[in-house]
Design a protein around this motif. Structure first.
Motif, PDB file in Angstrom:
ATOM      1  N   TRP A  35    -115.151 -56.845  48.066  1.00  0.00           N
ATOM      2  CA  TRP A  35    -113.894 -56.498  48.742  1.00  0.00           C
ATOM      3  C   TRP A  35    -112.719 -57.175  48.015  1.00  0.00           C
ATOM      4  O   TRP A  35    -111.659 -56.579  47.853  1.00  0.00           O
ATOM      5  CB  TRP A  35    -113.929 -56.970  50.194  1.00  0.00           C
ATOM      6  CG  TRP A  35    -113.068 -56.185  51.129  1.00  0.00           C
ATOM      7  CD1 TRP A  35    -111.722 -55.996  51.039  1.00  0.00           C
ATOM      8  CD2 TRP A  35    -113.483 -55.504  52.303  1.00  0.00           C
ATOM      9  NE1 TRP A  35    -111.275 -55.234  52.092  1.00  0.00           N
ATOM     10  CE2 TRP A  35    -112.343 -54.917  52.888  1.00  0.00           C
ATOM     11  CE3 TRP A  35    -114.704 -55.329  52.943  1.00  0.00           C
ATOM     12  CZ2 TRP A  35    -112.391 -54.173  54.066  1.00  0.00           C
ATOM     13  CZ3 TRP A  35    -114.746 -54.598  54.113  1.00  0.00           C
ATOM     14  CH2 TRP A  35    -113.612 -54.025  54.661  1.00  0.00           C
ATOM     15  N   GLY A  36    -112.954 -58.418  47.593  1.00  0.00           N
ATOM     16  CA  GLY A  36    -111.913 -59.161  46.880  1.00  0.00           C
ATOM     17  C   GLY A  36    -111.541 -58.533  45.543  1.00  0.00           C
ATOM     18  O   GLY A  36    -110.406 -58.638  45.085  1.00  0.00           O
ATOM     19  N   LYS A  37    -112.489 -57.848  44.920  1.00  0.00           N
ATOM     20  CA  LYS A  37    -112.236 -57.232  43.607  1.00  0.00           C
ATOM     21  C   LYS A  37    -111.459 -55.928  43.722  1.00  0.00           C
ATOM     22  O   LYS A  37    -110.610 -55.637  42.883  1.00  0.00           O
ATOM     23  CB  LYS A  37    -113.556 -56.997  42.872  1.00  0.00           C
ATOM     24  CG  LYS A  37    -114.260 -58.277  42.476  1.00  0.00           C
ATOM     25  CD  LYS A  37    -115.581 -58.014  41.796  1.00  0.00           C
ATOM     26  CE  LYS A  37    -116.273 -59.336  41.480  1.00  0.00           C
ATOM     27  NZ  LYS A  37    -117.610 -59.124  40.941  1.00  0.00           N
TER      28      LYS A  37
ATOM     29  N   SER B  24    -110.734 -65.575  54.187  1.00  0.00           N
ATOM     30  CA  SER B  24    -110.698 -66.232  52.870  1.00  0.00           C
ATOM     31  C   SER B  24    -109.312 -66.090  52.230  1.00  0.00           C
ATOM     32  O   SER B  24    -108.851 -66.996  51.538  1.00  0.00           O
ATOM     33  CB  SER B  24    -111.788 -65.690  51.947  1.00  0.00           C
ATOM     34  OG  SER B  24    -111.489 -64.364  51.533  1.00  0.00           O
ATOM     35  N   LEU B  25    -108.638 -64.967  52.466  1.00  0.00           N
ATOM     36  CA  LEU B  25    -107.278 -64.795  51.955  1.00  0.00           C
ATOM     37  C   LEU B  25    -106.320 -65.799  52.585  1.00  0.00           C
ATOM     38  O   LEU B  25    -105.462 -66.375  51.899  1.00  0.00           O
ATOM     39  CB  LEU B  25    -106.766 -63.364  52.244  1.00  0.00           C
ATOM     40  CG  LEU B  25    -107.172 -62.264  51.282  1.00  0.00           C
ATOM     41  CD1 LEU B  25    -106.589 -60.924  51.732  1.00  0.00           C
ATOM     42  CD2 LEU B  25    -106.739 -62.558  49.867  1.00  0.00           C
TER      43      LEU B  25
ATOM     44  N   TYR C 223    -113.242 -61.590  54.618  1.00  0.00           N
ATOM     45  CA  TYR C 223    -112.316 -61.435  53.487  1.00  0.00           C
ATOM     46  C   TYR C 223    -110.910 -61.870  53.884  1.00  0.00           C
ATOM     47  O   TYR C 223    -110.251 -62.622  53.156  1.00  0.00           O
ATOM     48  CB  TYR C 223    -112.311 -59.987  52.999  1.00  0.00           C
ATOM     49  CG  TYR C 223    -111.249 -59.697  51.974  1.00  0.00           C
ATOM     50  CD1 TYR C 223    -111.343 -60.224  50.693  1.00  0.00           C
ATOM     51  CD2 TYR C 223    -110.148 -58.914  52.285  1.00  0.00           C
ATOM     52  CE1 TYR C 223    -110.358 -59.977  49.741  1.00  0.00           C
ATOM     53  CE2 TYR C 223    -109.159 -58.659  51.357  1.00  0.00           C
ATOM     54  CZ  TYR C 223    -109.265 -59.191  50.095  1.00  0.00           C
ATOM     55  OH  TYR C 223    -108.295 -58.953  49.157  1.00  0.00           O
ATOM     56  N   GLU C 224    -110.448 -61.414  55.047  1.00  0.00           N
ATOM     57  CA  GLU C 224    -109.104 -61.781  55.521  1.00  0.00           C
ATOM     58  C   GLU C 224    -109.010 -63.276  55.776  1.00  0.00           C
ATOM     59  O   GLU C 224    -107.986 -63.906  55.493  1.00  0.00           O
ATOM     60  CB  GLU C 224    -108.751 -60.980  56.779  1.00  0.00           C
ATOM     61  CG  GLU C 224    -108.505 -59.521  56.499  1.00  0.00           C
ATOM     62  CD  GLU C 224    -108.399 -58.658  57.742  1.00  0.00           C
ATOM     63  OE1 GLU C 224    -108.731 -59.125  58.861  1.00  0.00           O
ATOM     64  OE2 GLU C 224    -107.993 -57.484  57.595  1.00  0.00           O
TER      65      GLU C 224
ATOM     66  N   PRO D 225    -109.795 -54.474  46.931  1.00  0.00           N
ATOM     67  CA  PRO D 225    -109.509 -54.463  48.363  1.00  0.00           C
ATOM     68  C   PRO D 225    -108.981 -53.117  48.868  1.00  0.00           C
ATOM     69  O   PRO D 225    -109.295 -52.727  49.998  1.00  0.00           O
ATOM     70  CB  PRO D 225    -108.461 -55.563  48.546  1.00  0.00           C
ATOM     71  CG  PRO D 225    -107.911 -55.829  47.203  1.00  0.00           C
ATOM     72  CD  PRO D 225    -108.980 -55.440  46.219  1.00  0.00           C
TER      73      PRO D 225
ATOM     74  N   VAL E 196    -117.968 -59.225  50.812  1.00  0.00           N
ATOM     75  CA  VAL E 196    -116.666 -59.894  50.759  1.00  0.00           C
ATOM     76  C   VAL E 196    -116.240 -60.086  49.310  1.00  0.00           C
ATOM     77  O   VAL E 196    -115.073 -59.862  48.958  1.00  0.00           O
ATOM     78  CB  VAL E 196    -116.710 -61.253  51.510  1.00  0.00           C
ATOM     79  CG1 VAL E 196    -115.464 -62.085  51.231  1.00  0.00           C
ATOM     80  CG2 VAL E 196    -116.895 -61.035  52.994  1.00  0.00           C
ATOM     81  N   GLU E 197    -117.184 -60.468  48.472  1.00  0.00           N
ATOM     82  CA  GLU E 197    -116.879 -60.656  47.047  1.00  0.00           C
ATOM     83  C   GLU E 197    -116.405 -59.347  46.422  1.00  0.00           C
ATOM     84  O   GLU E 197    -115.403 -59.297  45.704  1.00  0.00           O
ATOM     85  CB  GLU E 197    -118.130 -61.169  46.316  1.00  0.00           C
ATOM     86  CG  GLU E 197    -117.904 -61.442  44.850  1.00  0.00           C
ATOM     87  CD  GLU E 197    -119.190 -61.897  44.171  1.00  0.00           C
ATOM     88  OE1 GLU E 197    -119.393 -61.484  43.010  1.00  0.00           O
ATOM     89  OE2 GLU E 197    -119.977 -62.636  44.796  1.00  0.00           O
TER      90      GLU E 197
ATOM     91  N   GLN F 146    -106.837 -69.209  51.196  1.00  0.00           N
ATOM     92  CA  GLN F 146    -106.305 -69.298  49.826  1.00  0.00           C
ATOM     93  C   GLN F 146    -104.791 -69.486  49.850  1.00  0.00           C
ATOM     94  O   GLN F 146    -104.219 -70.137  48.994  1.00  0.00           O
ATOM     95  CB  GLN F 146    -106.658 -68.075  49.002  1.00  0.00           C
ATOM     96  CG  GLN F 146    -108.124 -67.982  48.624  1.00  0.00           C
ATOM     97  CD  GLN F 146    -108.443 -66.661  47.923  1.00  0.00           C
ATOM     98  OE1 GLN F 146    -107.580 -65.836  47.693  1.00  0.00           O
ATOM     99  NE2 GLN F 146    -109.711 -66.494  47.586  1.00  0.00           N
TER     100      GLN F 146
END
Length: 191
Positions: free
Chosen positions: A79-81, A185-186, A182-183, A83, A76-77, A189
């Motif tokens: 993926w955030g960098k 966490s988005l 990831y989604e 995406p 996930v981390e 945010q």
């Protein structure tokens, strides 16, 4: 008159009790067996082409498989960098898994068809033997070898594709879980 009835009765009994012989070692049956085999051999050739395409993506698969060593949180981390890379990778993996699954189904279908083709040739060989057509008996036995070879090839491909599918099911599940996290966490945010 009694003699005629007796003779007629004797002829009828002879006809009824005689085994009936039909010709099965015929060109029509040879054509049927040949066409059946060719039809399914064409499908196998098409499947081999798809299998080559699946193999051509080997480097991509190998690269994406390395992400399987990461925990979901690590993935996930990452993926955030980047995406876009991971979204594209996820799409490619799911399409690849769909292709592999489709080909596994095709191999199951072809296993049944080549088994039938093999049996057709063996049965035709038996018919030819029973009809004392020993040349065609031998040819039919030889012709049964090709479906037997294709059946062996299909079984090997089926096994290979099934193992490949199991591998990609694990990777896609891992990616799917990371994608959902990831989604999530988005969304958190944005709120």
């Amino acid at each position: 008159m009694k003699k005629l009835v007796s003779l007629s009765l004797l002829i009828m009994i002879t006809i009824i009790s005689s085994p009936s012989y039909a010709d099965y070692c015929t060109s029509k049956n040879w054509e049927t067996a040949t066409n059946y085999f060719r039809k399914h051999e064409e499908r196998l050739i098409s499947s081999l082409s798809v299998k080559q395409q699946i193999d051509a993506s080997h480097l991509l698969r190998k690269h994406l498989s390395t992400f399987n060593i990461y925990s979901t949180d690590e993935l996930v981390e990452r993926w955030g960098k980047i995406p876009e890379f991971f979204n594209n990778s996820y799409e490619i993996l799911t399409e690849l898994l769909d292709s592999i699954s489709s080909e596994v189904g095709e191999m199951e279908f072809l296993e049944a068809k080549f088994t039938t083709s093999y049996k057709l040739w063996k049965k035709l060989a038996d018919y030819c033997y029973d009809e004392a057509d020993y040349g065609n008996h031998k040819l039919a036995i030889e012709n049964s070898e090709l479906p037997a070879e294709r059946l062996k090839q299909v079984k090997e491909l089926h096994k290979e594709l099934s193992l490949m599918r199991e591998h990609y099911i694990k990777i896609v599940k891992h990616f799917r879980k990371a994608k959902k996290s990831y989604e999530k966490s988005l969304k958190s945010q944005q709120n």
